[in-house]
Design a protein around this motif. Structure first.
Motif, short mmCIF file in Angstrom:
data_model
loop_
_atom_site.label_atom_id
_atom_site.label_comp_id
_atom_site.label_asym_id
_atom_site.label_seq_id
_atom_site.Cartn_x
_atom_site.Cartn_y
_atom_site.Cartn_z
N ARG A 72 4.01 -44.37 -0.84
CA ARG A 72 2.91 -44.94 -1.60
C ARG A 72 1.81 -45.45 -0.68
O ARG A 72 2.09 -45.94 0.42
CB ARG A 72 3.42 -46.09 -2.48
N ALA A 92 5.97 -51.85 1.99
CA ALA A 92 7.36 -51.57 1.65
C ALA A 92 7.77 -50.14 2.00
O ALA A 92 8.95 -49.84 2.12
CB ALA A 92 7.60 -51.82 0.17
N ARG A 95 8.44 -47.28 6.60
CA ARG A 95 9.67 -47.23 7.40
C ARG A 95 10.18 -45.81 7.52
O ARG A 95 11.23 -45.57 8.07
CB ARG A 95 10.74 -48.07 6.74
N THR A 117 11.76 -41.66 -8.88
CA THR A 117 11.39 -43.00 -9.34
C THR A 117 12.37 -44.06 -8.85
O THR A 117 12.28 -45.22 -9.23
CB THR A 117 11.34 -43.09 -10.88
N GLN A 118 13.35 -43.67 -8.05
CA GLN A 118 14.29 -44.67 -7.55
C GLN A 118 14.66 -44.39 -6.11
O GLN A 118 14.68 -43.24 -5.69
CB GLN A 118 15.55 -44.67 -8.41
N ARG A 119 14.93 -45.46 -5.36
CA ARG A 119 15.25 -45.31 -3.94
C ARG A 119 16.57 -45.96 -3.63
O ARG A 119 16.62 -46.97 -2.95
CB ARG A 119 14.13 -45.95 -3.12
N GLU B 342 4.48 -53.26 -6.13
CA GLU B 342 4.58 -53.17 -4.69
C GLU B 342 6.00 -53.52 -4.23
O GLU B 342 6.53 -52.92 -3.31
CB GLU B 342 3.58 -54.18 -4.11
N PHE B 346 10.99 -48.67 -7.50
CA PHE B 346 12.07 -47.96 -6.79
C PHE B 346 13.35 -48.78 -6.67
O PHE B 346 14.33 -48.30 -6.12
CB PHE B 346 11.67 -47.55 -5.36
N GLN B 412 16.54 -56.13 -2.69
CA GLN B 412 16.19 -54.81 -2.16
C GLN B 412 14.72 -54.74 -1.80
O GLN B 412 14.34 -54.37 -0.70
CB GLN B 412 16.45 -53.79 -3.27
N SER B 415 13.69 -56.83 1.11
CA SER B 415 14.16 -56.26 2.37
C SER B 415 13.20 -55.16 2.84
O SER B 415 12.89 -55.05 4.02
CB SER B 415 15.56 -55.70 2.18
N TRP B 416 12.69 -54.36 1.91
CA TRP B 416 11.75 -53.29 2.27
C TRP B 416 10.45 -53.87 2.80
O TRP B 416 9.92 -53.43 3.81
CB TRP B 416 11.47 -52.39 1.07
N VAL B 417 9.94 -54.87 2.09
CA VAL B 417 8.67 -55.43 2.52
C VAL B 417 8.81 -56.10 3.89
O VAL B 417 7.92 -56.04 4.73
CB VAL B 417 8.14 -56.45 1.47
N ASP B 418 9.99 -56.71 4.12
CA ASP B 418 10.22 -57.35 5.42
C ASP B 418 10.43 -56.35 6.54
O ASP B 418 10.55 -56.75 7.70
CB ASP B 418 11.45 -58.27 5.35
N GLY B 419 10.51 -55.08 6.21
CA GLY B 419 10.62 -54.07 7.26
C GLY B 419 11.99 -53.98 7.91
O GLY B 419 12.12 -53.48 9.03
N GLU B 420 13.04 -54.44 7.21
CA GLU B 420 14.38 -54.31 7.79
C GLU B 420 14.83 -52.85 7.74
O GLU B 420 14.24 -52.04 7.03
CB GLU B 420 15.37 -55.18 7.01
N PHE B 422 16.75 -49.56 6.62
CA PHE B 422 16.98 -49.20 5.23
C PHE B 422 18.37 -49.61 4.76
O PHE B 422 18.54 -50.14 3.66
CB PHE B 422 16.78 -47.71 4.99
N MET B 423 19.37 -49.37 5.59
CA MET B 423 20.75 -49.67 5.17
C MET B 423 20.92 -51.15 4.83
O MET B 423 21.79 -51.52 4.05
CB MET B 423 21.74 -49.24 6.26
N VAL B 426 20.44 -51.55 1.31
CA VAL B 426 21.57 -51.04 0.53
C VAL B 426 22.66 -52.10 0.50
O VAL B 426 23.24 -52.41 -0.53
CB VAL B 426 22.10 -49.72 1.14
N ARG B 427 22.91 -52.71 1.67
CA ARG B 427 24.00 -53.70 1.77
C ARG B 427 23.68 -54.95 0.96
O ARG B 427 24.54 -55.50 0.29
CB ARG B 427 24.23 -54.08 3.23
#
Ligand code: HEM
Ligand code: HEM
Lengths: 217, 471
Positions: A72, A92, A95, A117-119, B342, B346, B412, B415-420, B422-423, B426-427
């Motif tokens: 996005r 977001a 990465r 639509t899902q990650r 934002e 997802f 979730q 965690s994405w916004v914080d740039g950690e 990817f796994m 998930v955890r």
């Protein structure tokens, strides 16, 4: 009050139906036709048979329920760079090894479109660039947790065989270099043609074509 | 224990055409079967997001293929079939058709045919998707065309029947429930035609249609039917008129104006046309008008009826469903805003919203209408204890489910916004997926009770003895 919506069922049927059709035209049909016209100006990207088959399998296993293929962009921070619109990636989404958000051109002629639509799993729009090793993908497909502990991705062991392929068909198989984590007894493993095609498709998601077309990383 | 307001159910049911009652009951029992089946599949999926080894060695049962089996069977097998079945009864009653023969013999044949067509569609769709024939990436239209075709024909037949029933009504005015039912059948036909068209199937044009399809399916089919059923059942069970008829009409037209155009809110921050994205966000917020026109209307009708609600076994479902409609939609409006998208797009949060809306709103209203109306048609009430257990299990289950996923979704997204890595994302949501499975288990158990109740309410000796008309 012959034409009152409260007492005339014909009016009651036709009025909402008519309004709906007009709105559908305005919010879906018309914009879709506009975008279709824009898309038709873009040349159809080349795709080989194996990749096409892999794409089909990606759809048939519905990998798209867990994986997006879209990065996005933050339209609010968009800028103009010598006539090329630059949309920085949303925080977001920053990465997945991409500098720019996905653009309309990337999806041109894709059918079906795997935007998603899902990650539950990571974005795959540039997997081939980040993970260019076919063998890694075989290990990962056979047992995701062997290379990515705690992965939620289901194993696809049915795409592999431990029996050596024979005859003409054997050329469509690939031998997998068995690593310890896979837990394969006997030490030999072959990727079936479907796995080969699927991995070929994943590797093709490398944006090379876009770069040659001048559409950026 | 009897329903404390209105007339006893067996008085209301006397004189109902047994064939009609059987036909309606068949729709509902079919829906009940699909509800059970799809719950098992949903539960399987929930547990597979905890332990990936479950059924992992079968290509037909992979997570990706089973997920649309769950969603499509729930949406079409359960919710659509239950709503269509109820609509037959509600349209017949609210048009004051003679209950000893609401449908002619030929019409009944068609209604039963529609029932089987729908069942065939749902069954064929599930099998085809397990075999790998599915429209990947096209949510809620994953069925191949040959599964959607019978279901489409079925709704078409029902639409014609509803129209004919309204046309020969025994009152001058057409009640608002019929508005929603008639319009809903037409709208879903257009939505499905758009979803399965062959013109704009690639690239961005396809995604424009996709956004349109997703939200028009939920907004122009499930929502109008569920709201329409409630406009009939709620005043009926409370034995009083709806609070404001005009508010209902306002709700109808604003629903049509705003809901149709909000589809692109599934594609914010994408290359879809900016004008569509902005329109969808604005109209998503404007959805507060139709949603609260109906919700407010229902709540005002229920005002002061605390005693009746607490003594009834069906009204609590309607109360929860009505609140669910208002709250899930407000949640949806908030989700469409860019600064929320934002973070939460997802994530599991969306799945929480989908279940909040489809379960607390649509499914609870369906149950309320079933428990409230079916006894008035067949003269048989469900065992009260069963219904009570069902209510609390379902409510408790969905609460755990939605709270779990909402918390998990937030973690979730952050965690994405914080740039950690990817796994990490998930955890971090792991425990919440376990909570979801626990909630799902409670919901599943409650669905067994629903099925038993549906079975107990089916037309039996009473309908045969006191039914009117053709038999
Ligand atoms: C006015 C009310 C509503 C608004 C504004 C709204 C808004 C939204 C938004 C913005 C999303 C996308 C979330 C995301 O992917 O980030 C969404 C998803 C969803 N909504 Fe709603 N919603 C509303 C009511 C409803 C109702 C009443 C239902 C069910 C009958 C429903 C069912 C769903 C479903 C199933 C999804 C998931 C779609 C997917 O996974 O792609 N919504 N909603
Ligand atoms: C027994 C209870 C249920 C369980 C255990 C359950 C479980 C699940 C699971 C595991 C998923 C996949 C979510 C993911 O990708 O993370 C899902 C998705 C979905 N379920 Fe259910 N479910 C249940 C009941 C229902 C009911 C009653 C309905 C509708 C009437 C429903 C409609 C949906 C929809 C529309 C989605 C797709 C959501 C999205 O894409 O955002 N479910 N469910």
């Amino acid at each position: 009050m012959a034409f009152s919506i409260h007492t005339n069922h014909r009016v009651l049927f036709l009025l909402p139906a008519g309004i709906y059709l007009v709105l559908v035209y305005l919010c879906a049909v018309w914009p879709a036709m506009q975008e279709q016209a824009a898309m038709e100006k873009i040349p159809q990207p080349p795709e080989n048979e194996l990749v096409a088959r892999g794409r089909e399998l990606y759809g048939s296993f519905n990998c798209v329920t867990c994986h997006t293929q879209q990065i996005r962009g933050d339209e609010r921070k968009a800028s103009d760079n010598d006539g090329v619109r630059v949309v920085p990636v949303l925080e977001a989404d920053a990465r997945f090894g991409r500098e720019l958000a996905t653009r309309a051109e990337e999806y041109a002629w894709q059918a079906p479109v795997f935007m998603g639509t899902q990650r539950i799993g990571p974005d795959l729009s540039s997997t081939g660039r980040r993970l260019p090793e076919a063998q890694w993908h075989y290990w990962h497909l056979y047992d995701p947790q062997s290379v990515s502990p705690d992965s939620l991705m289901p194993p696809h062991r049915f795409l592999f065989t431990t029996e050596a392929p024979t005859g003409d068909a054997q050329y469509d198989y690939e031998e997998v270099q068995v690593i310890a984590g896979l837990g394969v007894s006997g030490g030999k493993l072959w990727a079936k043609p479907d796995a080969v095609a699927l991995v070929e498709y994943l590797l093709s998601l490398n944006r090379e074509y876009l770069e040659t077309e001048g559409l950026g990383k | 224990m009897k329903i404390p307001v209105g007339i006893p159910v067996f008085v209301a049911a006397a004189g109902t055409d047994p064939r009609f009652a059987k036909m309606v009951s068949r729709w509902l029992v079919s829906a009940g079967v699909w509800l059970l089946f799809a719950s098992v599949v949903g539960l399987l999926e929930a547990f597979r997001l905890i332990d990936t080894e479950i059924l992992a060695d079968h290509a037909w049962a992979t997570y990706g293929r089973m997920r649309p089996v769950h969603t499509m069977t729930m949406l079409f097998g359960w919710a659509s079939m239950a709503l269509t079945g109820l609509a037959f009864y509600v349209v017949a009653k609210s048009t004051l058709l003679p209950m000893h023969e609401p449908l002619s013999k030929t019409e009944l044949v068609f209604a039963n045919m529609a029932l089987w067509l729908f069942n065939i569609g749902v069954g064929v769709g599930a099998v085809a998707m397990c075999m790998g024939d599915l429209n990947a990436g096209r949510e809620y239209r994953e069925w191949p065309w040959y599964a959607m075709a019978p279901a489409f024909a079925s709704v078409g037949i029902c639409g014609v029947l509803f129209y004919r029933m309204v046309a020969r009504r025994a009152v001058q005015g057409i009640y608002i429930s019929c508005w929603f039912v008639m319009a809903g059948c037409f709208w879903i036909a257009i939505v499905v035609l758009m979803g399965y068209q062959t013109f704009w199937t690639a690239g961005i044009p396809d995604r424009i249609i996709d956004g349109f399809y997703i939200h028009n399916a939920v907004g122009m089919w499930f929502t109008p039917l569920a709201v329409g059923m409630t406009y009939y059942a709620l005043p009926k069970l409370l034995n009083k008129p709806i609070y404001s008829y005009a508010l209902g009409v306002l709700g109808f037209f604003t629903h049509l104006a705003f809901y149709t155009v909000i589809g692109t809110h599934h594609y914010i921050f994408t290359p879809l046309p900016m004008a569509l994205q902005t329109t969808s966000v604005i109209c998503s917020v404007a959805m507060i008008v139709p949603v609260w026109a109906s919700t407010g209307n229902f709540l005002m009708t229920m005002k002061g009826e605390r005693l009746a609600i607490s003594h009834s076994y069906s009204l609590p479902f309607l109360l929860v469903g009505v609140l669910g409609y208002g709250l899930a939609s407000v949640q949806g409006s908030a989700e469409s805003l860019r600064f929320v998208q934002e973070i939460l797009h997802f994530t599991h949060y969306t799945v929480g919203h989908a279940h909040f809306a489809m379960y607390v709103f649509v499914t609870f209203l369906i149950w309320g209408c079933i428990y409230g109306l079916v006894p008035r048609m067949t003269g048989r009430e469900p065992p009260i204890a069963l219904v009570t257990i069902h209510f609390w299990l379902a409510l408790g289950g969905i609460a755990v489910y939605v709270v779990g996923l909402s918390v998990g979704g937030h973690l979730q997204g952050e965690s994405w916004v914080d740039g950690e890595a990817f796994m990490e994302s998930v955890r971090v949501a792991g425990p919440d997926r376990v909570w979801r499975a626990v909630g799902g288990l409670l919901m599943f158990v409650s669905h067994i009770f629903v099925f038993v109740a549906l079975w107990k309410m089916r037309p039996g000796a009473f309908t045969m003895a006191f039914g009117g008309g053709q038999s």
